[in-house]
Design an enzyme around this catalytic site. Sequence first.
Site, PDB file in Angstrom:
ATOM      1  N   ASP A   1       0.660   4.861   1.871  1.00 30.60           N
ATOM      2  CA  ASP A   1       0.816   5.708   3.322  1.00 30.60           C
ATOM      3  C   ASP A   1       1.571   6.979   3.550  1.00 30.60           C
ATOM      4  O   ASP A   1       2.431   7.217   3.063  1.00 30.60           O
ATOM      5  CB  ASP A   1       1.739   4.559   4.822  1.00 30.60           C
TER       6      ASP A   1
ATOM      7  N   ASP B   1      -3.337   4.583   2.400  1.00 33.93           N
ATOM      8  CA  ASP B   1      -3.475   4.696   3.949  1.00 33.93           C
ATOM      9  C   ASP B   1      -3.773   5.907   4.506  1.00 33.93           C
ATOM     10  O   ASP B   1      -2.025   6.477   3.847  1.00 33.93           O
ATOM     11  CB  ASP B   1      -3.060   4.021   4.826  1.00 33.93           C
TER      12      ASP B   1
ATOM     13  N   ASP C   1       0.778  -1.602  -0.144  1.00 36.75           N
ATOM     14  CA  ASP C   1      -0.060   0.327  -0.268  1.00 36.75           C
ATOM     15  C   ASP C   1       0.915   1.518  -0.011  1.00 36.75           C
ATOM     16  O   ASP C   1       2.118   1.421   0.006  1.00 36.75           O
ATOM     17  CB  ASP C   1      -0.777  -0.337   0.805  1.00 36.75           C
TER      18      ASP C   1
HETATM   19  P1  DGT Z   1       4.035  -2.965   2.857  1.00 40.44           P
HETATM   20  O1  DGT Z   1       3.144  -1.711   2.735  1.00 40.44           O
HETATM   21  O2  DGT Z   1       3.371  -4.410   3.509  1.00 40.44           O
HETATM   22  O3  DGT Z   1       5.085  -2.139   1.787  1.00 40.44           O
HETATM   23  O4  DGT Z   1       5.066  -2.625   4.567  1.00 40.44           O
HETATM   24  P2  DGT Z   1       4.388  -1.157   5.590  1.00 40.44           P
HETATM   25  O5  DGT Z   1       5.830  -1.042   6.345  1.00 40.44           O
HETATM   26  O6  DGT Z   1       4.622   0.450   4.109  1.00 40.44           O
HETATM   27  O7  DGT Z   1       3.857  -1.463   6.312  1.00 40.44           O
HETATM   28  P3  DGT Z   1       2.085  -0.811   6.115  1.00 40.44           P
HETATM   29  O8  DGT Z   1       2.086  -0.050   5.290  1.00 40.44           O
HETATM   30  O9  DGT Z   1       1.256  -2.411   6.481  1.00 40.44           O
HETATM   31  O10 DGT Z   1       2.262  -0.003   7.479  1.00 40.44           O
HETATM   32  C1  DGT Z   1       2.997   0.950   7.745  1.00 40.44           C
HETATM   33  C2  DGT Z   1       3.513   1.572   8.828  1.00 40.44           C
HETATM   34  O11 DGT Z   1       2.282   1.953  10.171  1.00 40.44           O
HETATM   35  C3  DGT Z   1       4.136   0.515   9.790  1.00 40.44           C
HETATM   36  O12 DGT Z   1       5.645  -0.112  10.375  1.00 40.44           O
HETATM   37  C4  DGT Z   1       3.550   0.021  11.325  1.00 40.44           C
HETATM   38  C5  DGT Z   1       2.878   1.634  10.703  1.00 40.44           C
HETATM   39  N1  DGT Z   1       1.516   1.292  11.124  1.00 40.44           N
HETATM   40  C6  DGT Z   1       0.186   0.828  10.282  1.00 40.44           C
HETATM   41  N2  DGT Z   1      -1.109   0.924  11.184  1.00 40.44           N
HETATM   42  C7  DGT Z   1      -0.684   0.851  12.235  1.00 40.44           C
HETATM   43  C8  DGT Z   1      -1.364   1.846  13.468  1.00 40.44           C
HETATM   44  O13 DGT Z   1      -3.018   0.808  13.207  1.00 40.44           O
HETATM   45  N3  DGT Z   1      -0.861   2.477  14.008  1.00 40.44           N
HETATM   46  C9  DGT Z   1      -0.276   2.579  14.465  1.00 40.44           C
HETATM   47  N4  DGT Z   1       0.626   3.786  15.331  1.00 40.44           N
HETATM   48  N5  DGT Z   1       1.150   2.068  13.147  1.00 40.44           N
HETATM   49  C10 DGT Z   1       0.533   0.998  12.502  1.00 40.44           C
HETATM   50 MG    MG Z   2       2.795   0.111   3.769  1.00 38.94          MG
END
Ligand code: DGT
Ligand code: MG
Length: 370
Positions: free
Chosen positions: A206, A294, A204
């Site tokens: 962010d 997001d 996604d």
């Molecule tokens: P991806 O999108 O799968 O390539 O990998 P990321 O690292 O972008 O992971 P993602 O999009 O699930 O979440 C981004 C970061 O945001 C993750 O490292 C932790 C944080 N995060 C996600 N959901 C929540 C939440 O509900 N609350 C808080 N405080 N942080 C969150």
């Molecule tokens: Mg992400």
Amino acid sequence: QTNDVEVALFSVPSYACQRRTTLDNHNTNLTDALSLLAENAELSDEDGRGVAFRRAAAVLKALPAQVTSMSQLRGLPCLGEHSLRVIKDVLENGESSEVESTKQSERFKALKILTGIFGVGAKTADRWIREGIYNLQQLRDSGHALNQAQKAGLEHYNDLNQPVTKAEANAIGEIVQKAVISVLPGSQIALTGGFRRGKLTGHDVDFLITHPEEGREVGLMSKVVSWLESQGFLLYQKTTRNSYLESKDGPARPASNMDRFERCFSIFKLTKGEEQGTTQPEKNGVLWRAVRVDLVVSPISQFAFAVLGWTGSKLFERELRRWAGHEKDMSLSSHAVFDNKQNRYLRATSEEEIFAYLGLEYIPPSERNA
Ligand code: DGT
Ligand code: MG
């Protein structure tokens, strides 16, 4: 002459937030195996096991070279009996029997397919599997009533399971930027998540949104969402209200690690060619694709904490909070850090300040890929 092979021993601190973990992983054979078992555990409601496998994988990601023998692992933290068994299997046989049997299990395959639907978590998937639903067709045929998120998830299944590229993330960034300054001049956005850590693809995109004058961000999300909707950019959106102001237990102690910012889970309609540098021909005459986005709005006073909390990786975040609690007697969230000894919140306007409060060396986003 001696036959002794000199074996390099690695030294690694035990918390992921004490380490520099780039995307340059020398042990993907091992970390892929452990990550798959972590994923299986998480999908099976075994979070403890999941974290143990994630921690083991993260230690291997931080090593400066490829591991070729078990003896090189002596003294490394976070490698439990189970993880060591998996590593040994991969080093000696080229693959882990447990990983291979998990990959082939009907249950794991079904959990992956069903949780691949936006809006479907492990609990729902498990319930469906117990009813004999293992794939999308069986789900459609079952006549189950799906909520709005799940309907959109099913409709855009293929797009949402195709990785988002950096070029697509940038294109969406320009749209979000335009939206925020159109509805409130002076507003700012920051790309967070994996793309901020330098990843080339993600599941996604962010974004964090704020305004340099405290309080001006109130009501901003609904205006941004309305603007995006009026321009036809949203295929789906659900905004959850910030409950921070109403909470009784204070910002550093949320009910879970979910934070209390106003947040919009959305599916963007991204026109192809809007991202730069693509040579991809349109498929089936389709001129757009769906992308998970997001959006989070933070007041400027909490922005540094929000950026830190939303940059990830998930394990890095978890380890930061564990470090704060166990080693520093502080509670860290995406809103604030509370010092239990001084019984007060500590203010910060940059990530560097927060690492300093926690007594940690500053780790830049590109080295938070634990
Ligand atoms: P991806 O999108 O799968 O390539 O990998 P990321 O690292 O972008 O992971 P993602 O999009 O699930 O979440 C981004 C970061 O945001 C993750 O490292 C932790 C944080 N995060 C996600 N959901 C929540 C939440 O509900 N609350 C808080 N405080 N942080 C969150
Ligand atoms: Mg992400």
